[in-house]
Design an enzyme around this catalytic site. Structure first.
Site, short mmCIF file in Angstrom:
data_model
loop_
_atom_site.label_atom_id
_atom_site.label_comp_id
_atom_site.label_asym_id
_atom_site.label_seq_id
_atom_site.Cartn_x
_atom_site.Cartn_y
_atom_site.Cartn_z
N ARG A 46 0.81 -1.24 0.00
CA ARG A 46 0.00 0.00 0.00
C ARG A 46 0.83 1.27 0.00
O ARG A 46 0.40 2.31 -0.48
CB ARG A 46 -0.91 0.03 1.23
CG ARG A 46 -2.05 -0.95 1.19
CD ARG A 46 -2.70 -1.03 2.54
NE ARG A 46 -1.69 -1.29 3.56
CZ ARG A 46 -1.91 -1.36 4.85
NH1 ARG A 46 -3.11 -1.16 5.33
NH2 ARG A 46 -0.94 -1.62 5.70
N LYS A 85 3.62 -18.87 6.10
CA LYS A 85 3.03 -19.35 7.35
C LYS A 85 2.60 -18.16 8.20
O LYS A 85 3.14 -17.08 7.99
CB LYS A 85 4.02 -20.25 8.09
CG LYS A 85 5.08 -19.49 8.91
CD LYS A 85 5.73 -20.39 9.93
CE LYS A 85 6.09 -19.61 11.16
NZ LYS A 85 6.87 -20.26 12.16
N GLU A 88 16.05 -21.72 20.21
CA GLU A 88 16.39 -20.36 19.81
C GLU A 88 16.92 -19.62 21.02
O GLU A 88 16.47 -19.87 22.15
CB GLU A 88 15.15 -19.63 19.29
CG GLU A 88 14.51 -20.25 18.07
CD GLU A 88 13.27 -19.47 17.66
OE1 GLU A 88 13.34 -18.74 16.66
OE2 GLU A 88 12.24 -19.59 18.34
N ASP A 127 3.38 -22.18 16.60
CA ASP A 127 4.38 -21.46 15.82
C ASP A 127 5.49 -22.37 15.29
O ASP A 127 6.05 -22.11 14.23
CB ASP A 127 5.00 -20.35 16.70
CG ASP A 127 5.79 -19.35 15.88
OD1 ASP A 127 5.26 -18.89 14.86
OD2 ASP A 127 6.93 -19.02 16.27
N HIS A 161 7.22 -26.70 11.59
CA HIS A 161 8.63 -27.06 11.38
C HIS A 161 9.00 -28.42 11.99
O HIS A 161 9.57 -29.27 11.32
CB HIS A 161 9.55 -25.99 11.99
CG HIS A 161 9.30 -24.62 11.47
ND1 HIS A 161 9.02 -24.36 10.15
CD2 HIS A 161 9.30 -23.41 12.09
CE1 HIS A 161 8.85 -23.06 9.99
NE2 HIS A 161 9.00 -22.46 11.14
P1 NAP Z 1 5.19 -7.16 7.74
O1 NAP Z 1 6.58 -6.68 7.96
O2 NAP Z 1 4.10 -6.67 8.64
O3 NAP Z 1 4.80 -6.80 6.23
C1 NAP Z 1 3.49 -6.88 5.75
C2 NAP Z 1 3.47 -6.40 4.32
O4 NAP Z 1 2.12 -6.42 3.87
C3 NAP Z 1 3.98 -4.99 4.13
O5 NAP Z 1 4.69 -4.92 2.93
C4 NAP Z 1 2.68 -4.19 4.03
O6 NAP Z 1 2.97 -3.03 3.31
C5 NAP Z 1 1.80 -5.16 3.28
N1 NAP Z 1 0.37 -4.93 3.44
C6 NAP Z 1 -0.31 -4.81 4.62
N2 NAP Z 1 -1.63 -4.59 4.37
C7 NAP Z 1 -1.76 -4.59 3.01
C8 NAP Z 1 -2.87 -4.41 2.13
N3 NAP Z 1 -4.11 -4.20 2.59
N4 NAP Z 1 -2.64 -4.47 0.82
C9 NAP Z 1 -1.40 -4.68 0.33
N5 NAP Z 1 -0.32 -4.86 1.10
C10 NAP Z 1 -0.50 -4.81 2.43
O7 NAP Z 1 5.09 -8.74 7.77
P2 NAP Z 1 6.26 -9.78 7.45
O8 NAP Z 1 7.02 -10.03 8.70
O9 NAP Z 1 7.00 -9.36 6.24
O10 NAP Z 1 5.42 -11.11 7.19
C11 NAP Z 1 4.76 -11.38 5.97
C12 NAP Z 1 4.21 -12.79 6.01
O11 NAP Z 1 5.29 -13.70 6.16
C13 NAP Z 1 3.26 -13.08 7.19
O12 NAP Z 1 2.31 -14.04 6.78
C14 NAP Z 1 4.19 -13.70 8.24
O13 NAP Z 1 3.49 -14.54 9.13
C15 NAP Z 1 5.10 -14.50 7.32
N6 NAP Z 1 6.42 -14.80 7.91
C16 NAP Z 1 7.28 -13.79 8.22
C17 NAP Z 1 8.52 -14.10 8.75
C18 NAP Z 1 9.53 -13.02 9.07
O14 NAP Z 1 10.66 -13.35 9.42
N7 NAP Z 1 9.19 -11.75 8.96
C19 NAP Z 1 8.89 -15.44 8.96
C20 NAP Z 1 7.99 -16.44 8.62
C21 NAP Z 1 6.76 -16.11 8.09
P3 NAP Z 1 2.10 -1.69 3.37
O15 NAP Z 1 1.89 -1.35 4.81
O16 NAP Z 1 2.93 -0.75 2.61
O17 NAP Z 1 0.83 -2.03 2.68
#
Ligand code: NAP
Length: 488
Positions: free
Chosen positions: A51, A149, A217, A236, A241
């Protein structure tokens, strides 16, 4: 020894959530490393979508910074970075509205290349994205979606999510990521089991005393406290895993190394898992580190709930009710703020049936341990004679194979995300979870969680920097066994 890199065909990869933590820390730096390795073709396009208002150059700048910070590269070749960034573009889009969808449709129009859509956003948006991809004509039969996930928080939500995705995509188009499956050693587990004659004949209840799987961890919940407190270690880590590792260590040899043959065998393992008895579970919550309470908050402070009943540690014992494993316990353990960061699978073989060495009073067991992180490698503990005079006294020594040492410094280390994304482009689902696997894993997990909720159980405290609760040690001691030391 240098690994062969086979370039993939040109592709278009759309990353929803392209500005998020996962995209910046893992996905884009991983793609850059594939680009440097020569695997990403020049014609490939990476289109990030989120967004936040931004143009292509603004996004390229964001990713250049992310690669510097998280790329894990000592030197970043400037020419390569410039060429890679030129393949990136950015679309401002709202997964829940109409903004940006026409622009994305325009970008994706008329290409006959592999199209992959990575849902790196909150799971609450998975359904919206799938629906809009169809509305805007992008969910054609060749499209692939990559789903992060957590996949549901129980059986019911996982079924609903599977059903939603199935409305728009065939199962063959859905890639559910469990990044543990992309780790080199996890695949090596299959190579060791099914590429050697040595182990497979012994791989059963007759010769194996028990199996331990530990994922430890050192970090706490960090900034993810609010999310984590609704989830806990069982949801989690164990449901996905540890369950995947358990499947790979316990499954029957598939007839072929192809996606459905492998996943059919994994599914059979999950379906054969026994329910877990209450006294075979030890749950914990980390307390502050003794003498260092200032340094890190305890779990409840970290999540901001002084009465939280969520576990940051769990140890449990389960059995697989089938011919191969009946009677062999599987002990699983995972937690945060433990003494070391370490993921390891250990196969402890039975003692020899009779000792012929009168001088030796010890109990000797071969132990095969497969380290996933850090220092991926395999160690086989064997019993030999203690050198020198003194008769036939026996000692156990490790035959150690660190992959980095055995295969040479030049061996390319491929991060799990890199490998999995390239598998999506190649259309290989072997290392991705199938919908029925995820549901079966929840079907086993749900009653365990419901059980402790119904009993109103509160996790026991364990010191940060320790290896979990006292009860976790008891779980083993009662069976005359002990956990392997958690070593870095
Ligand atoms: P995050 O940092 O909160 O990022 C979320 C992303 O979604 C941002 O780019 C946000 O950008 C976008 N977004 C939110 N609302 C939106 C909307 N209505 N339309 C379009 N884009 C939207 O989350 P993350 O940590 O990257 O995690 C992403 C996914 O990966 C999740 O399912 C999480 O459970 C999974 N995951 C993450 C990790 C990790 O290490 N981070 C590990 C395993 C799994 P804007 O705000 O600019 O829209």
């Amino acid at each position: 020894m240098v690994s062969r890199v086979i370039p993939v065909d040109p592709f278009d990869l759309v990353i929803f959530g392209g500005t998020g933590d996962l995209a910046r820390r893992k996905i884009l730096p991983g793609l850059f490393r594939r680009f440097i390795a020569g695997q990403m073709p020049a014609g490939a396009r990476i289109i990030a979508a989120a967004r936040t208002e931004m143009d292509d150059d603004g996004y390229r700048e964001m990713i250049a910074e992310a690669i510097t910070e998280f790329g894990g590269l000592k030197n970043i070749p400037e020419d390569k970075l410039t060429a890679f960034l030129a393949q990136l573009s950015y679309v401002t889009i709202d997964a829940k509205g109409t903004d940006g969808w026409a622009a994305l449709q325009e970008l994706m129009k008329g290409t006959d290349r592999v199209e992959a859509y990575y849902f790196s956003v909150s799971p609450a948006l998975f359904g919206d994205l799938a629906e809009r991809l169809q509305q805007w004509g992008m969910a054609d039969k060749d499209a692939r979606i990559v789903v992060e996930k957590p996949f549901g928080r129980d059986l019911e939500t996982a079924k609903t999510l599977n059903a939603t995705l199935a409305t728009y995509f065939d199962e063959s188009q859905i890639y559910r990521i469990d990044h543990y499956l992309g780790k080199e050693t996890v695949q090596n587990l299959m190579a060791v089991r099914f590429g050697n004659m040595l182990f497979e004949p012994l791989w059963n209840a007759q010769y194996v005393d028990h199996i331990q799987i530990t994922v430890a961890e050192t970090v706490g919940v960090g900034g993810r406290g609010e999310y984590y407190d609704k989830s806990g270690a069982m949801r989690d880590m164990v449901q996905n895993h540890l369950m995947q590792l358990l499947c790979l260590i316990a499954m029957e040899p598939p007839a072929r190394f192809d996606p459905d043959a492998v996943r059919d065998e994994k599914l059979k393992v999950i379906r054969a898992l026994d329910p877990v008895l209450p006294h075979h579970i030890a749950r914990g919550q980390y307390d502050a580190e003794p003498g260092n309470a200032e340094a890190q908050p305890n779990y409840r402070d970290a999540v901001g709930d002084p009465r939280s009943k969520t576990e940051s540690f769990i140890a449990l014992k389960t059995h697989i009710s089938n011919w191969r494993w009946a009677g062999t316990p599987f002990y699983l353990r995972t937690g945060k703020r433990m003494s070391a960061r370490s993921s390891e699978i250990t196969v402890v073989f039975k003692e020899t049936p009779h000792s012929i060495f009168a001088e030796d009073a010890g109990r000797h067991r071969n132990v095969l341990s497969i380290r996933l992180q850090p220092n991926e490698g395999i160690t086989l503990g064997v019993t030999i004679k203690e050198p020198g005079p003194g008769g036939m006294r026996l000692i156990d020594v490790p035959l150690d194979m660190s992959f980095a040492e055995a295969l040479g410094e030049d061996t390319e280390q491929v991060d799990a995300y890199e490998r999995l994304i390239m598998d999506v482009i190649r259309g290989n689902q072997t290392l991705f979870m199938r919908g029925d696997e995820v549901e079966a894993a929840w079907a086993w997990t749900d009653p365990i969680i419901q059980g402790w909720e119904a009993r109103g159980e509160v996790p026991k405290f364990y010191d940060s920097g320790s290896d979990g609760t006292v009860e976790s040690g008891e779980l083993m001691r009662r069976d005359g066994r002990a956990w392997r030391e958690v070593s870095p």
